[in-house]
Design an enzyme around this catalytic site. Structure first.
Site, PDB file in Angstrom:
ATOM      1  CE  LYS A 247      -2.803   2.565   3.337  1.00  0.00           C
ATOM      2  NZ  LYS A 247      -1.789   3.434   3.951  1.00  0.00           N
ATOM      3  CG  ASN A 248       2.501   2.738   3.568  1.00  0.00           C
ATOM      4  OD1 ASN A 248       1.449   3.375   3.480  1.00  0.00           O
ATOM      5  ND2 ASN A 248       2.890   2.150   4.689  1.00  0.00           N
TER       6      ASN A 248
ATOM      7  NE  ARG B  59       0.520   8.058   5.173  1.00  0.00           N
ATOM      8  CZ  ARG B  59       1.498   7.565   4.423  1.00  0.00           C
ATOM      9  NH1 ARG B  59       2.579   8.263   4.211  1.00  0.00           N
ATOM     10  NH2 ARG B  59       1.386   6.376   3.878  1.00  0.00           N
TER      11      ARG B  59
ATOM     12  CB  CYS C  96      -4.579   6.855  10.205  1.00  0.00           C
ATOM     13  SG  CYS C  96      -5.262   5.443   9.329  1.00  0.00           S
TER      14      CYS C  96
ATOM     15  NE  ARG D 138      -0.639  11.162   9.687  1.00  0.00           N
ATOM     16  CZ  ARG D 138      -0.210  10.050   9.114  1.00  0.00           C
ATOM     17  NH1 ARG D 138       0.383  10.122   7.955  1.00  0.00           N
ATOM     18  NH2 ARG D 138      -0.372   8.895   9.699  1.00  0.00           N
ATOM     19  N   PRO D 139       2.985  17.063  10.465  1.00  0.00           N
ATOM     20  CG  PRO D 139       5.059  17.183  11.543  1.00  0.00           C
ATOM     21  CD  PRO D 139       3.763  16.433  11.540  1.00  0.00           C
ATOM     22  CB  ILE D 140       3.975  18.919   5.202  1.00  0.00           C
ATOM     23  CG1 ILE D 140       3.292  20.278   5.166  1.00  0.00           C
ATOM     24  CG2 ILE D 140       2.953  17.803   5.204  1.00  0.00           C
ATOM     25  CD1 ILE D 140       2.759  20.612   3.777  1.00  0.00           C
ATOM     26  CG  ASP D 141       8.470  20.647   9.616  1.00  0.00           C
ATOM     27  OD1 ASP D 141       7.642  19.737   9.807  1.00  0.00           O
ATOM     28  OD2 ASP D 141       9.617  20.629  10.105  1.00  0.00           O
TER      29      ASP D 141
ATOM     30  CG  ASP E 207       2.202   1.845   9.281  1.00  0.00           C
ATOM     31  OD1 ASP E 207       1.813   2.722  10.067  1.00  0.00           O
ATOM     32  OD2 ASP E 207       2.267   2.016   8.053  1.00  0.00           O
TER      33      ASP E 207
ATOM     34  NE  ARG F  41      -7.782   5.396   4.698  1.00  0.00           N
ATOM     35  CZ  ARG F  41      -7.847   6.702   4.845  1.00  0.00           C
ATOM     36  NH1 ARG F  41      -8.606   7.205   5.774  1.00  0.00           N
ATOM     37  NH2 ARG F  41      -7.144   7.492   4.074  1.00  0.00           N
TER      38      ARG F  41
HETATM   39  C1  UD1 Z   1       5.077   7.218   8.874  1.00  0.00           C
HETATM   40  C2  UD1 Z   1       6.026   6.053   9.048  1.00  0.00           C
HETATM   41  C3  UD1 Z   1       5.758   5.093   7.931  1.00  0.00           C
HETATM   42  C4  UD1 Z   1       4.265   4.702   7.981  1.00  0.00           C
HETATM   43  C5  UD1 Z   1       3.347   5.932   7.960  1.00  0.00           C
HETATM   44  C6  UD1 Z   1       1.890   5.612   8.194  1.00  0.00           C
HETATM   45  C7  UD1 Z   1       8.308   6.176   9.947  1.00  0.00           C
HETATM   46  C8  UD1 Z   1       9.617   6.889   9.883  1.00  0.00           C
HETATM   47  N1  UD1 Z   1       7.373   6.583   9.062  1.00  0.00           N
HETATM   48  O1  UD1 Z   1       5.349   7.731   7.565  1.00  0.00           O
HETATM   49  O2  UD1 Z   1       6.590   3.976   8.052  1.00  0.00           O
HETATM   50  O3  UD1 Z   1       3.946   3.899   6.905  1.00  0.00           O
HETATM   51  O4  UD1 Z   1       3.750   6.805   8.997  1.00  0.00           O
HETATM   52  O5  UD1 Z   1       1.669   5.153   9.443  1.00  0.00           O
HETATM   53  O6  UD1 Z   1       8.117   5.277  10.732  1.00  0.00           O
HETATM   54  N2  UD1 Z   1       7.831  14.809  10.483  1.00  0.00           N
HETATM   55  C9  UD1 Z   1       8.178  16.127  10.673  1.00  0.00           C
HETATM   56  N3  UD1 Z   1       8.102  16.980   9.598  1.00  0.00           N
HETATM   57  C10 UD1 Z   1       7.737  16.581   8.345  1.00  0.00           C
HETATM   58  C11 UD1 Z   1       7.397  15.216   8.159  1.00  0.00           C
HETATM   59  C12 UD1 Z   1       7.454  14.367   9.260  1.00  0.00           C
HETATM   60  O7  UD1 Z   1       8.496  16.533  11.776  1.00  0.00           O
HETATM   61  O8  UD1 Z   1       7.704  17.390   7.426  1.00  0.00           O
HETATM   62  C13 UD1 Z   1       7.854  13.875  11.626  1.00  0.00           C
HETATM   63  C14 UD1 Z   1       6.475  13.318  11.940  1.00  0.00           C
HETATM   64  O9  UD1 Z   1       5.770  14.105  12.853  1.00  0.00           O
HETATM   65  C15 UD1 Z   1       6.790  11.950  12.542  1.00  0.00           C
HETATM   66  C16 UD1 Z   1       8.091  11.555  11.836  1.00  0.00           C
HETATM   67  O10 UD1 Z   1       8.620  12.746  11.278  1.00  0.00           O
HETATM   68  O11 UD1 Z   1       7.047  12.049  13.917  1.00  0.00           O
HETATM   69  C17 UD1 Z   1       7.911  10.517  10.747  1.00  0.00           C
HETATM   70  O12 UD1 Z   1       7.039  11.037   9.790  1.00  0.00           O
HETATM   71  P1  UD1 Z   1       6.981  10.487   8.314  1.00  0.00           P
HETATM   72  O13 UD1 Z   1       7.922   9.364   8.156  1.00  0.00           O
HETATM   73  O14 UD1 Z   1       7.038  11.605   7.351  1.00  0.00           O
HETATM   74  O15 UD1 Z   1       5.530  10.001   8.282  1.00  0.00           O
HETATM   75  P2  UD1 Z   1       4.891   9.191   7.164  1.00  0.00           P
HETATM   76  O16 UD1 Z   1       5.492   9.442   5.838  1.00  0.00           O
HETATM   77  O17 UD1 Z   1       3.442   9.390   7.374  1.00  0.00           O
END
Ligand code: UD1
Length: 420
Positions: free
Chosen positions: A23-24, A94, A118, A123-126, A306, A397
Site C-alpha cells: 500500500k505505502n 495522507r 489516519c 502530521r507536519p509537512i515542514d 505500522d 483502506r
Molecule cells: C510514517 C512512518 C511510515 C508509515 C506511515 C503511516 C516512519 C519513519 N514513518 O510515515 O513507516 O507507513 O507513517 O503510518 O516510521 N515529520 C516532521 N516533519 C515533516 C514530516 C514528518 O516533523 O515534514 C515527523 C512526523 O511528525 C513523525 C516523523 O517525522 O514524527 C515521521 O514522519 P513520516 O515518516 O514523514 O511520516 P509518514 O510518511 O506518514
C-alpha cells in the site's frame, strides 16, 4: 446500514495466505506516474480503498488510467490538464501530499490540501516544504491548502532534521526532473522508498542510494514510461505473521521479502514463535505458549510503527509482561481502550504501553484507524467468544478482500450489516 466484521475467536489457523502489493509504495508510485510523459504500466497494485482514491485523483488531474487486470494499471500522464488537486478527495488521505512533489516536478506548480488519513498525531509537512524551498520553489499554506510554485527547480543538498518517509519521497519526486543534482541526507530507508526509486529509474530517472541515508538524484529532462511491479506489502505480511502467532497453529505467509521482516522475525522468535524463512515466504508455527518482550518503534530497519497496534494485540494475549514504546507518533495508542474492553491488561504512560498478558474475551469494539482495525482482528481471532468490529471501512483502506483471505487460513470472520 451499519457494517461490522464479526469474528469468532479461539480457533487455531492452518494453511497459506499470499501478501498483496505494498500500500505505502502504491500510494506514492501512482502519483509518481504524473512525472512521466508516456505510459507507465504498474503491476501488483493492491485492490484497496486508498489506491482507488489516488487513482481517482490522477484521473481528475487529466491522466488516463486503464485497468489491465485487477492488480495492473496503465497510467498515461502525457496530457495533464491542471495542477490543482481535487480537494475533497485529497483531504481524505495522507498520501495525497505526494501530488505536491509530483505536480511541482512535472508542471512547476501544485495546489493540494493538507494531508488527511489516519489520525494519530499532528502530521507536519515542514520538511517537505524545506526541501521544495531549497530547490527554488515558493510554498504557502492558506486555509488548509498548500500552494507551491517554481520557475525552475534546481538540485541542491537537503538535510532532513527528522527521518521522514513522506518528505524523502516527496523531495525525490520533485527532484527527478529538476536541473542538476539533488542530495537528500538523513533520508528514510523504508522498503517502499527503495520501491519508489526503482520505479522512477525504470521510467528513466537517475536516482542512486535509496535504502541508505543519502539519496542522490541526477535530474533528467524527461521520463518516457515503462513497466514496474510493486513490492509485497511488509505491513500486511507482518499483520498476518502476528495473527498466526496470536491465534496459534501453522500458517505459511507467501509473497514476502523475508529481509524486510527481520525485525519482526527476531521479536517473534524471542517470544517463542517458530519462524522459518524461505526465498519468498515465511512459515509461522505457534503453540500458544509465548512469552512477553519489549518493542520500540523506529524508522526502518527498526520496528515499524505500522505494526505497533498489531504487536500490542499479540502481546496482550501472551504470558508475562511486555512494554511497547511508540517513538514515531505522539498519539498512536487510542485503540488500546478497545483492547481493554476485550479484557486486556494495559496501562499507558506517555509513549509507553505496559502490558500484562491475559486471556482476551470477545466484545463489541470499534476500529479507530487502519492498523488499529488490524489489531482488533488479531485480538478477536485470539479471544474467546465473539468480537464485533465496527467501522471496518478503516480496515478496507489498507487490506484487500480481508474476510475472504482470512477465512482461507481458518479465521471465522464475516461481514455483517445492521440497520442504523
Ligand atoms: C510514517 C512512518 C511510515 C508509515 C506511515 C503511516 C516512519 C519513519 N514513518 O510515515 O513507516 O507507513 O507513517 O503510518 O516510521 N515529520 C516532521 N516533519 C515533516 C514530516 C514528518 O516533523 O515534514 C515527523 C512526523 O511528525 C513523525 C516523523 O517525522 O514524527 C515521521 O514522519 P513520516 O515518516 O514523514 O511520516 P509518514 O510518511 O506518514
Amino acid at each position: 446500514m451499519l457494517e461490522k466484521l464479526k469474528i469468532t475467536g479461539g480457533k487455531q489457523l492452518f494453511g497459506e495466505i499470499a501478501v498483496c502489493g505494498a500500500k505505502n509504495a502504491a500510494v506514492a508510485i501512482i502519483p509518481a506516474a504524473l512525472l512521466v510523459n508516456g505510459v507507465c504500466r504498474i503491476e501488483n497494485i493492491p485492490d484497496i480503498k486508498d489506491v482507488r482514491l489516488i487513482i481517482d485523483m490522477l484521473v481528475r488531474l487529466g491522466a488516463s488510467v486503464t485497468y489491465v487486470d485487477d492488480t495492473t494499471i496503465e497510467v498515461n500522464s502525457s496530457k495533464l490538464k491542471t495542477h490543482i488537486a481535487p480537494m475533497e478527495l485529497a483531504s481524505r488521505m495522507r498520501a495525497s501530499y505526494y501530488l505536491l512533489g509530483a505536480l511541482l516536478g512535472r508542471m512547476n506548480r501544485a495546489e493540494v490540501s493538507l494531508p488527511g488519513g489516519c489520525n494519530f498525531g499532528t502530521r507536519p509537512i515542514d520538511l517537505h516544504e524545506k526541501g521544495f524551498r531549497a530547490m527554488g520553489a515558493t510554498v504557502e499554506i492558506k486555509d488548509g491548502i498548500v500552494y507551491t510554485e517554481a520557475q525552475q527547480l534546481t538540485g541542491t543538498t537537503i538535510y532532513l532534521d527528522t527521518v521522514s518517509v513522506g518528505a524523502t519521497i516527496n523531495i525525490m519526486l520533485a527532484a527527478v526532473l529538476a536541473k542538476g543534482r539533488t542530495v537528500i541526507e538523513n533520508a528514510a530507508k523504508e522498503p517502499h522508498i527503495v520501491d519508489v526509486a526503482n520505479f522512477l529509474n525504470a521510467m528513466g530517472a537517475n536516482v542512486r542510494g535509496a535504502g541508505t541515508d543519502v539519496i542522490r538524484i541526477n535530474g533528467v529532462p524527461e521520463m518516457k514510461g515503462g513497466t514496474y511491479s510493486i513490492i509485497p506489502d511488509q505491513i500486511e505480511a507482518g499483520t498476518f505473521m502476528l495473527l498466526a502467532a496470536a491465534a496459534g497453529g501453522e500458517v505459511l505467509v507467501r509473497n514476502i521479502i523475508p529481509t524486510h521482516m527481520n525485525c519482526l522475525t527476531s521479536k517473534l522468535e524471542e517470544m517463542g514463535v517458530n519462524v522459518t524463512e524461505y526465498d519468498d515466504s515465511i512459515r509461522i508455527e505457534s503453540d500458544g505458549n509465548l512469552k512477553g518482550t519489549s518493542v520500540r518503534t523506529m524508522p526502518y530497519p527498526g520496528f515499524p510503527t505500522d505494526l505497533q497496534p498489531q504487536m500490542v494485540a499479540l502481546l496482550s494475549t501472551v504470558g508475562g509482561k511486555s512494554t511497547v514504546d511508540e517513538n514515531v507518533w505522539d498519539n498512536r495508542f487510542q485503540y488500546i481502550s478497545e483492547l481493554l474492553n476485550m479484557g486486556a491488561d494495559i496501562t499507558i504512560n506517555g509513549r509507553r504501553a505496559n502490558i500484562s498478558g491475559t486471556t482476551l474475551h470477545g466484545a463489541e469494539v470499534t476500529a479507530t484507524d487502519l492498523r488499529a482495525g488490524a489489531a482488533l482482528i488479531i485480538a478477536g481471532a485470539a479471544a474467546e467468544g465473539v468480537t464485533e468490529i465496527a467501522s471496518p471501512h478503516y480496515i478496507d483502506r489498507g487490506y484487500s478482500d480481508i474476510e475472504r483471505r482470512l477465512r482461507s487460513i481458518g479465521v471465522k470472520i464475516e461481514r455483517i450489516f445492521e440497520a442504523d
